[in-house]
Design a protein around this motif. Sequence first.
Motif, PDB file in Angstrom:
ATOM      1  N   TRP A  39      38.847  33.833  34.919  1.00 47.55           N
ATOM      2  CA  TRP A  39      37.999  33.298  33.864  1.00 47.55           C
ATOM      3  C   TRP A  39      38.423  33.728  32.462  1.00 47.55           C
ATOM      4  CZ3 TRP A  39      34.689  29.403  34.721  1.00 47.55           C
ATOM      5  CH2 TRP A  39      34.528  29.049  36.057  1.00 47.55           C
ATOM      6  N   TYR A  40      37.666  33.280  31.490  1.00 48.78           N
ATOM      7  CA  TYR A  40      37.988  33.449  30.061  1.00 48.78           C
ATOM      8  C   TYR A  40      38.148  34.923  29.682  1.00 48.78           C
ATOM      9  CZ  TYR A  40      36.972  28.564  30.020  1.00 48.78           C
ATOM     10  OH  TYR A  40      37.015  27.224  30.300  1.00 48.78           O
ATOM     11  N   GLY A  41      39.288  35.204  29.076  1.00 49.82           N
ATOM     12  CA  GLY A  41      39.569  36.555  28.597  1.00 49.82           C
ATOM     13  C   GLY A  41      39.953  37.550  29.673  1.00 49.82           C
ATOM     14  N   ALA A  42      40.041  37.115  30.905  1.00 49.60           N
ATOM     15  CA  ALA A  42      40.460  38.028  31.983  1.00 49.60           C
ATOM     16  C   ALA A  42      41.962  38.255  31.888  1.00 49.60           C
ATOM     17  CB  ALA A  42      40.108  37.444  33.350  1.00 49.60           C
ATOM     18  N   VAL A  43      42.400  39.480  32.219  1.00 53.43           N
ATOM     19  CA  VAL A  43      43.812  39.847  32.144  1.00 53.43           C
ATOM     20  C   VAL A  43      44.234  40.485  33.459  1.00 53.43           C
ATOM     21  CG1 VAL A  43      45.529  41.281  30.967  1.00 53.43           C
ATOM     22  CG2 VAL A  43      43.663  40.251  29.651  1.00 53.43           C
ATOM     23  N   LEU A  44      45.270  39.921  34.073  1.00 59.31           N
ATOM     24  CA  LEU A  44      45.907  40.508  35.250  1.00 59.31           C
ATOM     25  C   LEU A  44      47.303  40.900  34.805  1.00 59.31           C
ATOM     26  CD1 LEU A  44      43.586  38.672  36.358  1.00 59.31           C
ATOM     27  CD2 LEU A  44      44.963  38.431  38.405  1.00 59.31           C
ATOM     28  N   ARG A  45      47.500  42.184  34.555  1.00 57.50           N
ATOM     29  CA  ARG A  45      48.741  42.648  33.935  1.00 57.50           C
ATOM     30  C   ARG A  45      49.605  43.389  34.943  1.00 57.50           C
ATOM     31  NH1 ARG A  45      48.239  46.775  29.460  1.00 57.50           N
ATOM     32  NH2 ARG A  45      50.205  47.713  30.013  1.00 57.50           N
ATOM     33  N   ASP A  61      34.910  36.727  33.332  1.00 51.40           N
ATOM     34  CA  ASP A  61      35.256  36.839  31.918  1.00 51.40           C
ATOM     35  C   ASP A  61      35.445  38.291  31.461  1.00 51.40           C
ATOM     36  OD1 ASP A  61      34.087  33.850  30.912  1.00 51.40           O
ATOM     37  OD2 ASP A  61      33.129  34.771  32.655  1.00 51.40           O
ATOM     38  N   GLY A  62      36.571  38.528  30.799  1.00 53.91           N
ATOM     39  CA  GLY A  62      36.838  39.823  30.182  1.00 53.91           C
ATOM     40  C   GLY A  62      37.289  40.916  31.130  1.00 53.91           C
ATOM     41  N   ALA A  63      37.390  40.645  32.410  1.00 54.48           N
ATOM     42  CA  ALA A  63      37.815  41.677  33.362  1.00 54.48           C
ATOM     43  C   ALA A  63      39.313  41.947  33.204  1.00 54.48           C
ATOM     44  CB  ALA A  63      37.512  41.241  34.794  1.00 54.48           C
ATOM     45  N   VAL A  64      39.717  43.176  33.532  1.00 53.21           N
ATOM     46  CA  VAL A  64      41.119  43.580  33.442  1.00 53.21           C
ATOM     47  C   VAL A  64      41.534  44.204  34.766  1.00 53.21           C
ATOM     48  CG1 VAL A  64      42.774  45.135  32.307  1.00 53.21           C
ATOM     49  CG2 VAL A  64      40.986  44.008  30.951  1.00 53.21           C
ATOM     50  N   ILE A  75      45.126  45.767  44.810  1.00 55.76           N
ATOM     51  CA  ILE A  75      45.082  44.807  45.905  1.00 55.76           C
ATOM     52  C   ILE A  75      43.625  44.410  46.118  1.00 55.76           C
ATOM     53  CG2 ILE A  75      45.525  44.409  48.353  1.00 55.76           C
ATOM     54  CD1 ILE A  75      47.691  46.620  48.148  1.00 55.76           C
ATOM     55  N   LEU A  76      43.368  43.116  46.037  1.00 54.20           N
ATOM     56  CA  LEU A  76      42.029  42.590  46.255  1.00 54.20           C
ATOM     57  C   LEU A  76      42.088  41.654  47.454  1.00 54.20           C
ATOM     58  CD1 LEU A  76      42.212  43.425  43.179  1.00 54.20           C
ATOM     59  CD2 LEU A  76      40.375  41.788  42.812  1.00 54.20           C
ATOM     60  N   GLY A  77      41.191  41.854  48.407  1.00 52.68           N
ATOM     61  CA  GLY A  77      41.153  41.017  49.601  1.00 52.68           C
ATOM     62  C   GLY A  77      40.542  39.654  49.324  1.00 52.68           C
ATOM     63  N   ASP A  78      40.179  38.973  50.383  1.00 56.68           N
ATOM     64  CA  ASP A  78      39.563  37.651  50.273  1.00 56.68           C
ATOM     65  C   ASP A  78      38.099  37.776  49.855  1.00 56.68           C
ATOM     66  OD1 ASP A  78      41.948  36.550  51.281  1.00 56.68           O
ATOM     67  OD2 ASP A  78      41.188  36.526  53.350  1.00 56.68           O
ATOM     68  N   ASP A  79      37.606  36.742  49.152  1.00 59.63           N
ATOM     69  CA  ASP A  79      36.183  36.630  48.801  1.00 59.63           C
ATOM     70  C   ASP A  79      35.678  37.808  47.975  1.00 59.63           C
ATOM     71  OD1 ASP A  79      35.717  34.138  50.319  1.00 59.63           O
ATOM     72  OD2 ASP A  79      36.102  35.411  52.064  1.00 59.63           O
ATOM     73  N   VAL A  80      36.522  38.339  47.123  1.00 59.73           N
ATOM     74  CA  VAL A  80      36.132  39.438  46.224  1.00 59.73           C
ATOM     75  C   VAL A  80      35.656  38.850  44.909  1.00 59.73           C
ATOM     76  CG1 VAL A  80      37.024  41.385  44.864  1.00 59.73           C
ATOM     77  CG2 VAL A  80      37.657  41.144  47.279  1.00 59.73           C
ATOM     78  N   SER A  81      34.586  39.427  44.365  1.00 63.58           N
ATOM     79  CA  SER A  81      34.092  39.057  43.043  1.00 63.58           C
ATOM     80  C   SER A  81      34.230  40.252  42.119  1.00 63.58           C
ATOM     81  CB  SER A  81      32.617  38.638  43.101  1.00 63.58           C
ATOM     82  OG  SER A  81      32.474  37.434  43.815  1.00 63.58           O
ATOM     83  N   VAL A  82      34.868  40.007  40.971  1.00 59.50           N
ATOM     84  CA  VAL A  82      35.045  41.041  39.952  1.00 59.50           C
ATOM     85  C   VAL A  82      34.214  40.603  38.752  1.00 59.50           C
ATOM     86  CG1 VAL A  82      36.697  42.265  38.493  1.00 59.50           C
ATOM     87  CG2 VAL A  82      37.370  41.530  40.798  1.00 59.50           C
ATOM     88  N   GLY A  83      33.159  41.341  38.461  1.00 61.03           N
ATOM     89  CA  GLY A  83      32.200  40.956  37.429  1.00 61.03           C
ATOM     90  C   GLY A  83      32.765  40.996  36.026  1.00 61.03           C
ATOM     91  N   HIS A  84      32.019  40.387  35.124  1.00 59.89           N
ATOM     92  CA  HIS A  84      32.386  40.329  33.711  1.00 59.89           C
ATOM     93  C   HIS A  84      32.704  41.727  33.173  1.00 59.89           C
ATOM     94  CE1 HIS A  84      30.659  36.323  33.905  1.00 59.89           C
ATOM     95  NE2 HIS A  84      29.530  36.844  34.322  1.00 59.89           N
ATOM     96  N   ASN A  85      33.816  41.831  32.458  1.00 57.98           N
ATOM     97  CA  ASN A  85      34.236  43.067  31.780  1.00 57.98           C
ATOM     98  C   ASN A  85      34.476  44.253  32.704  1.00 57.98           C
ATOM     99  OD1 ASN A  85      34.308  42.038  29.094  1.00 57.98           O
ATOM    100  ND2 ASN A  85      32.071  42.019  29.147  1.00 57.98           N
ATOM    101  N   ALA A  86      34.670  44.014  33.972  1.00 53.38           N
ATOM    102  CA  ALA A  86      35.018  45.097  34.892  1.00 53.38           C
ATOM    103  C   ALA A  86      36.494  45.443  34.728  1.00 53.38           C
ATOM    104  CB  ALA A  86      34.732  44.690  36.332  1.00 53.38           C
ATOM    105  N   VAL A  87      36.864  46.660  35.153  1.00 53.34           N
ATOM    106  CA  VAL A  87      38.252  47.108  35.130  1.00 53.34           C
ATOM    107  C   VAL A  87      38.601  47.614  36.521  1.00 53.34           C
ATOM    108  CG1 VAL A  87      39.908  48.779  34.192  1.00 53.34           C
ATOM    109  CG2 VAL A  87      38.169  47.765  32.690  1.00 53.34           C
TER     110      VAL A  87
END
Length: 173
Positions: A39-45, A61-64, A75-87
């Motif tokens: 989503w918007y502003g998310a960064v996978l570096r 949005d905003g997660a890194v 490593i993230l498995g299947d069906d994982v949700s990473v909330g807004h602005n999480a790191v």
Amino acid sequence: MAIVKSVRGFTPEIGDNTFLAETAVVIGDVVIGKDCSIWYGAVLRGDVNSIRLGDRVNVQDGAVIHTLYEKSVSILGDDVSVGHNAVIHGAKIENGALIGMGAIVLDHAVVGEGAIVAAGALVLGGTQVEPGSIYAGVPAKFVKKVDPEQSKEINQKIASNYLIYSGWYKAEK
């Protein structure tokens, strides 16, 4: 259009039917499964080490997501949700887990299958979050076990909803 950038000879791999918001950034050694949404502003570096996402993962949005050079991977498995602005920094998040808004999960932590890390929690490096549990606080501590069916229902509903939401944006093109 999202920023998808190669670095150090690594080019991100994006799975089928994955939504990348226009301001999402995906760099380097990153592999994203199918039916995901970034989503918007998310960064996978993935510039210093590997990032791997399973299927139906949503990075809000905003997660890194990042790693430590030559020391940790994310490593993230299947069906994982990473909330807004999480790191998530060099951690393993197992299938069906939920990382709440503004939560931080540090290097070598493992968030077990179906677990919930509460909004604003800080999961210290090396912490083992038990499958099907809720952890909250700074630093994050065990709060309680969640009924496995309830956890699956809540976490998979969020993952499924984000697949629906991403479809709205694809339909607008």
